[in-house]
Design an enzyme around this catalytic site. Structure first.
Site, PDB file in Angstrom:
ATOM      1  N   SER A 115       0.970  -1.171   0.068  1.00 14.27           N
ATOM      2  CA  SER A 115      -0.042  -0.004   0.174  1.00 14.27           C
ATOM      3  C   SER A 115       0.900   1.035  -0.019  1.00 14.27           C
ATOM      4  CB  SER A 115      -0.896   0.074   1.148  1.00 14.27           C
ATOM      5  OG  SER A 115      -0.023  -0.029   2.610  1.00 14.27           O
ATOM      6  N   CYS A 116       1.987   1.113   0.258  1.00 18.42           N
ATOM      7  CA  CYS A 116       2.991   2.294   0.450  1.00 18.42           C
ATOM      8  C   CYS A 116       4.198   2.005  -0.281  1.00 18.42           C
ATOM      9  CB  CYS A 116       3.311   2.751   1.646  1.00 18.42           C
ATOM     10  SG  CYS A 116       4.465   4.238   2.025  1.00 18.42           S
ATOM     11  N   GLY A 117       4.535   3.036  -1.320  1.00 21.77           N
ATOM     12  CA  GLY A 117       5.784   2.513  -1.982  1.00 21.77           C
ATOM     13  C   GLY A 117       7.081   3.272  -1.403  1.00 21.77           C
ATOM     14  N   CYS A 119       7.378   3.812   2.200  1.00 27.51           N
ATOM     15  CA  CYS A 119       7.728   3.524   3.299  1.00 27.51           C
ATOM     16  C   CYS A 119       9.070   2.779   3.865  1.00 27.51           C
ATOM     17  CB  CYS A 119       6.532   2.638   3.936  1.00 27.51           C
ATOM     18  SG  CYS A 119       4.879   3.312   4.072  1.00 27.51           S
TER      19      CYS A 119
END
Length: 282
Positions: A115-117, A119
């Site tokens: 969901s987070c590229g 992080c």
């Protein structure tokens, strides 16, 4: 090879008291370790498939490479599951001699979620990267009607979403509206990396005159990926974030949100959109 989809049992509850059980199709999600020259660089959660495109696009998005000649080889490394079967979940990259290896300041110390590229980057300063391509000099002009049609055309090609309802999509379109590449993944950033990686390996970077249409929202990381690939127009079906708008304005990228077939919002560089104007209201 990891599966793009898998099957599972689902219990469905209805408010009228009816309960049913059936098989369901789920989007695959497995870890992929990326190594550069044998050294571990990051682990990302992704939908298996198009892994070499994903890795190549990821390296473009990290500012490590920007032309196909810098990428010498991609190969799967040994890796087995609990049953002793090859997982194809480790890819090693060999770069052209003289290509700077990833800066240790960019190294990721925790895995990248689907969901987070961005992080887990070692520092927030590493997020903003300098592109080798000039977006402001891209003079492409695109008809409003064509741009508004892209979400439906993207949706028509989402075969994995049709089966699972659980993946994002990114599609690369020409200035004439031709779909050149479509990729799906549980991570929206992975879908974009797969498209960018495909383009790099095909020798198409920078992607001048192109449009990147994505499902979902337009986050900072997606604007950054478009910028680093030389894409002048990024369109999304949902909202952009404030930081993504700021980056798009700084980069000279046309950022479109809420593209829903009959209208769209443009947050930066609207001069690239060709549209009949009958009235302008404040």
């Amino acid at each position: 090879m990891g599966r793009v989809t898998t099957r599972g049992r689902v219990t469905k509850f209805r408010l009228d008291g009816n309960v049913s059980r059936r098989d369901d199709v789920l989007a695959g999600e497995e870890p992929l370790e990326i190594r550069v020259g044998g050294k571990s660089f990051t682990v990302t959660m992704r939908t298996p498939g198009d892994d070499f495109d994903l890795v190549a696009g990821f390296l473009v998005s990290e500012g490590v490479i920007w032309e196909p000649g810098q990428l010498i080889s991609l190969r799967y490394c040994a890796g087995v599951d609990e049953d002793g079967k090859q997982t194809f979940n480790v890819v090693d990259v060999q770069l052209r001699p003289g290509t700077p290896l990833p800066d240790t300041g960019m190294e990721r110390h925790v895995y990248t979620s689907s969901s987070c590229g961005i992080c887990g980057t070692a520092s927030i300063e590493a997020v903003r990267k300098s592109s080798h391509f000039d977006l402001e000099g891209d003079g492409v002009r695109l008809p409003l009607e064509m741009l508004a049609s892209l979400p439906d055309r993207l949706r028509e090609g989402q075969k994995v979403f049709d089966r699972t309802g659980g993946v994002h999509a990114a599609g690369l379109f020409s200035a004439e509206g031709e779909l050149l590449c479509l990729r799906e993944d549980v991570g929206r950033h992975n879908a974009v990396d797969k498209v960018v990686g495909w383009a790099l390996r095909a020798g198409l970077l920078p992607l001048r005159g192109m449009v990147l249409q994505v499902s979902g929202r337009a986050s900072f990381e997606l604007v950054q990926k478009a910028q680093l690939a030389g894409i002048p127009v990024l369109a999304a079906v949902s909202a952009p974030s404030a930081l993504s708008v700021e980056l798009a304005q700084d980069a000279g990228l046309t950022l479109i949100g809420f593209s829903r077939g009959t209208s769209l919002n443009c947050y930066s560089a609207p001069e690239r959109i060709l549209a009949p104007v009958t009235a302008v209201s404040a």
